[in-house]
Design a protein around this motif. Structure first.
Motif, short mmCIF file in Angstrom:
data_model
loop_
_atom_site.label_atom_id
_atom_site.label_comp_id
_atom_site.label_asym_id
_atom_site.label_seq_id
_atom_site.Cartn_x
_atom_site.Cartn_y
_atom_site.Cartn_z
N PRO A 59 0.50 -0.87 0.46
CA PRO A 59 -0.09 0.31 -0.07
C PRO A 59 1.15 1.09 0.22
CG PRO A 59 -0.24 -0.96 2.05
CD PRO A 59 0.26 -1.88 1.71
N ASP A 60 1.68 0.83 0.37
CA ASP A 60 2.62 2.54 0.71
C ASP A 60 3.21 3.41 -0.65
OD1 ASP A 60 3.08 2.41 3.14
OD2 ASP A 60 4.56 1.67 3.90
N ARG A 61 3.43 2.50 -1.57
CA ARG A 61 3.73 2.84 -3.27
C ARG A 61 2.75 2.21 -3.96
NH1 ARG A 61 8.95 -0.82 -4.14
NH2 ARG A 61 7.77 -2.43 -3.79
N VAL A 62 1.40 2.97 -2.52
CA VAL A 62 -0.36 3.35 -4.11
C VAL A 62 -0.23 4.16 -3.71
CG1 VAL A 62 -2.40 2.16 -5.46
CG2 VAL A 62 -0.42 0.62 -4.65
N TRP A 63 -0.35 5.62 -5.31
CA TRP A 63 -0.92 7.46 -4.46
C TRP A 63 -1.93 7.16 -4.66
CZ3 TRP A 63 1.48 9.02 -0.79
CH2 TRP A 63 1.10 10.87 -0.61
N ARG A 64 -2.96 6.73 -5.40
CA ARG A 64 -3.82 7.26 -5.61
C ARG A 64 -4.64 5.67 -6.48
NH1 ARG A 64 -3.69 12.63 -5.21
NH2 ARG A 64 -1.83 13.46 -6.00
N THR A 65 -6.30 5.51 -5.67
CA THR A 65 -6.52 4.47 -6.22
C THR A 65 -6.79 4.24 -7.21
OG1 THR A 65 -8.19 5.25 -4.07
CG2 THR A 65 -9.02 3.63 -5.87
N VAL A 66 -6.33 2.18 -7.37
CA VAL A 66 -6.77 2.49 -8.77
C VAL A 66 -7.48 0.63 -8.64
CG1 VAL A 66 -5.59 -0.59 -10.03
CG2 VAL A 66 -4.01 1.26 -8.44
N ARG A 67 -8.65 0.82 -10.06
CA ARG A 67 -9.45 0.41 -10.05
C ARG A 67 -9.62 -0.70 -11.92
NH1 ARG A 67 -13.58 2.82 -7.10
NH2 ARG A 67 -13.21 4.61 -5.92
N ALA A 68 -10.42 -1.54 -11.54
CA ALA A 68 -10.80 -2.69 -12.77
C ALA A 68 -11.00 -1.90 -13.71
CB ALA A 68 -11.24 -3.49 -12.10
N PRO A 69 -10.87 -1.82 -15.51
CA PRO A 69 -12.03 -0.98 -16.16
C PRO A 69 -13.52 -0.77 -15.93
CG PRO A 69 -9.75 -2.77 -17.20
CD PRO A 69 -10.38 -3.31 -15.43
N GLY A 70 -14.16 -1.26 -14.68
CA GLY A 70 -15.35 -2.11 -14.48
C GLY A 70 -15.79 -0.93 -13.39
N GLY A 71 -14.68 -0.34 -12.68
CA GLY A 71 -14.85 0.37 -11.09
C GLY A 71 -14.51 -0.25 -10.19
N ALA A 72 -14.59 -1.68 -10.52
CA ALA A 72 -13.87 -1.90 -8.85
C ALA A 72 -12.69 -1.80 -8.40
CB ALA A 72 -14.00 -3.55 -8.63
N VAL A 73 -12.52 -2.15 -7.09
CA VAL A 73 -11.06 -0.98 -5.98
C VAL A 73 -10.37 -2.74 -6.19
CG1 VAL A 73 -9.95 0.16 -4.54
CG2 VAL A 73 -12.68 0.88 -4.78
N LEU A 74 -8.90 -1.94 -7.04
CA LEU A 74 -8.55 -2.67 -6.84
C LEU A 74 -7.50 -2.93 -5.87
CD1 LEU A 74 -7.19 -3.26 -10.58
CD2 LEU A 74 -8.97 -5.05 -9.17
N ALA A 75 -7.09 -1.59 -5.63
CA ALA A 75 -6.46 -0.96 -4.20
C ALA A 75 -6.83 0.62 -3.73
CB ALA A 75 -4.55 -0.97 -4.43
N GLU A 76 -6.14 0.73 -2.13
CA GLU A 76 -6.88 1.40 -2.15
C GLU A 76 -6.02 2.87 -2.38
OE1 GLU A 76 -10.26 3.42 -1.66
OE2 GLU A 76 -11.16 1.02 -1.04
N GLY A 77 -5.64 4.28 -2.24
CA GLY A 77 -4.76 5.23 -2.86
C GLY A 77 -4.28 5.60 -1.58
#
Length: 229
Positions: free
Chosen positions: A19-37
């Motif tokens: 998580p420390d290297r993910v700055w913005r929320t990452v989403r799948a093409p359909g909108g599901a959250v893959l990683a919180e920013g």
């Protein structure tokens, strides 16, 4: 490569980053959250990109992390987008995301903007939520401004906090910042970063604060567009 395979690759790479290297929320093409920013959403570009016209333009995003703003620029019509970051695992994950999102006009490279990227230039350079406490205390704010300016032929987009309290925000001893920056930008217990940036770039660039006036009192960082004279 099909979407399911790409999605699994992205999920695996995100897990490896942590998580420390993910700055913005990452989403799948359909909108599901893959990683919180873990960054401040309001420090980034608004969904309308501040009204900046990216249509048909080339763009470079300095310190792009996983490419959140690169993808936004592409979706707003940018013809070519290059994201650069110093972390090779981050740029590998961002490259997988570009494939997942089917945005072939977006590429990523592992590079240090301060040492240059081969003399290439772009219509627009972006430096979103890069110049902050750490950069200021290293005396590098001017270097990053110069690097962004060297990459851009017509426009720059920066987000920056206009004023920092020396005691509360920077926690630096008396006289420390005066060794790094001109004293005229350090007064009343504050470092005036936006004023420093405007002065640094004044010879070649004009500036407009794009953050709506109603938001200026509570936004942590302002969106500033510089246009080459």
């Amino acid at each position: 490569m099909n979407t399911d395979v790409l999605l699994r690759e992205v999920v695996e790479r995100l897990a490896g980053l942590g998580p420390d290297r993910v700055w913005r929320t990452v989403r799948a093409p359909g909108g599901a959250v893959l990683a919180e920013g873990t960054g401040w959403d309001e420090d980034g570009l608004p969904e309308d990109m501040g009204g900046v016209d990216f249509t048909g333009k080339s763009v470079v995003d300095v310190g792009c992390n996983l490419g959140h703003h690169c993808f936004m620029a592409a979706r707003h019509g940018a013809a070519q987008v290059l994201g650069i970051d110093m972390d090779p695992e981050v740029t590998a994950c961002a490259t997988a995301l570009a494939k997942l999102y089917d945005l072939p006009q977006v590429r990523f490279e592992t590079a240090d903007a301060l040492t240059g990227i081969g003399g290439r230039t772009f219509d627009i350079s972006m430096m979103i939520d890069i110049i902050g406490r750490g950069i200021i205390l290293k005396g590098k704010a001017g270097d990053f401004l110069d690097a962004a300016a060297a990459l851009a032929t017509s426009e720059m987009l920066h987000t920056m906090r206009p004023i920092y309290s020396l005691e509360r925000d920077l926690d630096c001893p008396a006289g420390f910042l005066e060794r790094l920056y001109p004293e005229r930008f350090i007064r009343d217990g504050r470092f005036h970063l936006l004023e420093f940036a405007l002065d640094r770039l004044n010879a070649d660039w004009s500036a407009t604060v794009l953050t709506p006036e109603a938001d200026l009192g509570h936004k942590y960082k302002y969106l500033v567009r510089f246009t080459r004279r």
